[in-house]
Design an enzyme around this catalytic site. Structure first.
Site, mmCIF file in Angstrom:
data_model
loop_
_atom_site.group_PDB
_atom_site.id
_atom_site.type_symbol
_atom_site.label_atom_id
_atom_site.label_comp_id
_atom_site.label_asym_id
_atom_site.label_seq_id
_atom_site.Cartn_x
_atom_site.Cartn_y
_atom_site.Cartn_z
ATOM 1 N N GLU A 67 0.824 -1.219 0.000
ATOM 2 C CA GLU A 67 0.000 0.000 0.000
ATOM 3 C C GLU A 67 0.852 1.262 0.000
ATOM 4 O OE1 GLU A 67 -2.712 2.029 -0.668
ATOM 5 O OE2 GLU A 67 -3.816 0.368 0.195
ATOM 6 N N GLY B 95 11.997 15.641 3.817
ATOM 7 C CA GLY B 95 11.970 14.175 3.728
ATOM 8 C C GLY B 95 10.971 13.626 2.727
ATOM 9 N N LYS C 151 4.620 4.489 -10.109
ATOM 10 C CA LYS C 151 3.374 4.325 -9.347
ATOM 11 C C LYS C 151 2.197 4.101 -10.285
ATOM 12 C CE LYS C 151 5.082 7.113 -5.483
ATOM 13 N NZ LYS C 151 5.272 8.482 -5.000
HETATM 14 N N1 HSE Z 1 9.357 10.659 -3.137
HETATM 15 C C1 HSE Z 1 7.988 10.283 -3.165
HETATM 16 C C2 HSE Z 1 7.141 11.512 -3.426
HETATM 17 C C3 HSE Z 1 7.509 9.708 -1.863
HETATM 18 O O1 HSE Z 1 7.655 12.624 -3.378
HETATM 19 O O2 HSE Z 1 5.964 11.360 -3.689
HETATM 20 C C4 HSE Z 1 7.602 8.217 -1.833
HETATM 21 O O3 HSE Z 1 6.882 7.617 -2.846
#
Ligand code: HSE
Length: 442
Positions: free
Chosen positions: A130, A188, A206
């Site tokens: 998820e 982060g 994704k």
């Molecule tokens: N680096 C990704 C983002 C978070 O900025 O959406 C982890 O999937």
């Protein structure tokens, strides 16, 4: 008391530390959902001596994956290591040693999903992921469980929090692209290598995972056309704003009669529509199912605790056995070769936003609009600010920005027209062409 379930965590970076924190701070609540306490029995990290923001008993730490894979008292392994290697070898080792795996590593699944899911299936284990898509938004569960009765028609999503954060900062504070990226890294949100965030790779990976769940096809992510936000500048966002739009990095997958269309690119979305109002590190997914109609999901797509929220939910699902049922019944990647519906590079019929750096001399506008006319492209509106009135220090032949919003037209005609315009003697530098995602279709 019910016997605790012992889990192993590999990686105590931003997300791993958040997971440990959540498991400790919300232990009672989590126990109620899992039916038993969940304890981190072992953690594997690259550098055992490193000072961490989360406190883990030193005797649980090691740098050898075999301390988890070889421990028969550990049934669930949480793999929170980014990148492809050693993450792939670690996942193989864990599955081969009978562990159910929870992971947030979308790059690993997008690249090696078919072999890893097949291995899990052969071993009778599950992989729960998820947290790999859209951070805290439960979109994987929504598509694979809650919307199971639907034939999914389309997905539109803002799937990269870092890009969305950068665009929002540039739009709202006029921050430069570089400053906004630095801020996203300090918070982060960004990947260890932020180029994967800003060049569209992360959102494309994704989209490949979501599309597999939604449409039942496995499209290698590198085959999906993609463009990131790294070529955008503050002026483009301002011009879009003048026309009533925001620019967002949008991942699109839709099923039509000719097959599946997929793309990740910055696009204009009308101010006031849900995608345009998705700000900062938020992600959003708009899905159309044939029975349910359009649904909209919105939430934090990056950052420590939103991602930990999804990981811990997967740990609970794995502990209670739900993950195994979902993994088995949804048939995740059970036939990766069933790509009957291969991705189509369909010509989209939509409006386009163009920024052309034109020479500021007589006849230039006529030439540009003439080329657009030759390709059957009709202009809906146009902006050209008076460079002198704006106090610009633009050198006479640096070019002045000419911004054009077209009526709906073929994207391949626009591409050909832009090529002709850029190849002519009336422009300075390369033009930018972005598609406009109409709110009617959002
Ligand atoms: N680096 C990704 C983002 C978070 O900025 O959406 C982890 O999937």
């Amino acid at each position: 008391m019910t016997k605790p379930v012992r889990i192993g965590i590999i990686g105590l970076g931003t997300v791993g530390s958040g997971v440990v924190r959540l498991l400790v701070e919300s232990a009672d609540h989590i126990q109620r959902h899992a039916g038993c306490p969940i304890v981190v029995a072992k953690a594997v990290v690259k550098d055992v001596a490193k000072v961490r923001s989360v406190s883990v008993p030193i005797d649980t730490l090691s740098s050898d994956i075999r301390n988890i894979s070889g421990d028969p008292t550990i049934s669930v392994a949480v793999l929170l290591v980014g990148g492809l290697e050693p993450a792939r070898s670690m996942m193989v080792e864990l599955l081969q040693n009978g562990k159910d795996v929870v992971t947030a590593n979308k790059a690993l699944l997008a690249e090696h999903g078919p072999e890893l899911f097949a291995l899990a299936r052969t071993q009778g284990r599950s992989i729960a992921f998820e947290a790999a898509v859209a951070g805290g938004i439960p979109i994987v569960a929504a598509i694979s469980e809650c919307l199971a009765a639907n034939r999914i028609e389309s997905i539109r999503g803002i799937l990269n929090g870092t890009s969305n954060f950068i665009l929002t900062r540039m739009e709202e504070d006029g921050s430069s692209y570089a400053d906004a990226l630095k801020l996203a890294q300090s918070k982060g949100f960004a990947e260890a290598d932020p180029s994967m965030d800003v060049d569209g790779t992360d959102a494309t990976q994704k989209l490949a995972i979501l599309s597999h769940l939604a449409f039942g096809v496995w499209v290698p992510w590198a085959e999906i056309p993609r463009m990131g936000i790294d070529g955008l500048d503050v002026d483009l966002l301002h011009y879009a704003g003048e026309l009533g739009y925001r620019i967002r990095l949008v991942a699109v997958a839709s099923r039509g009669s000719a097959g599946l269309t997929m793309r990740v690119a910055p696009a204009l979305v009308k101010i006031g529509t849900p995608l345009a109002e998705t700000r900062g590190a938020y992600n959003a997914v708009s899905i159309v199912g044939d029975a349910v109609g359009r649904m909209f999901f919105h939430g934090l797509g990056a950052g420590q605790m939103p991602t930990a929220s999804a990981v811990v939910a997967d740990i609970i699902d794995t502990v209670v056995g739900r993950a195994a049922i979902t993994f088995r019944t949804t048939g995740v990647l059970c036939d990766p070769d069933a790509n009957a519906d291969r991705i189509q590079n369909m010509d989209a019929h939509q409006r386009h936003f163009l920024r052309i750096r034109a020479s500021d001399r007589p006849g230039v506008l006529a030439k540009i609009t003439g080329i657009l006319g030759d390709f059957r492209i009709s202009i809906a509106s146009m902006i050209q600010h008076d460079a002198i009135e704006q106090g610009a220090s633009i050198a006479p032949d640096a070019g002045v920005p000419l911004v054009i919003m077209t009526h709906a037209c073929s994207s391949s005609d626009v591409a050909k027209a832009i090529e002709a315009i850029d190849g002519s003697d009336v422009v300075r530098g390369r033009s930018v062409c972005l598609s406009v995602l109409d709110e009617r279709a959002e």
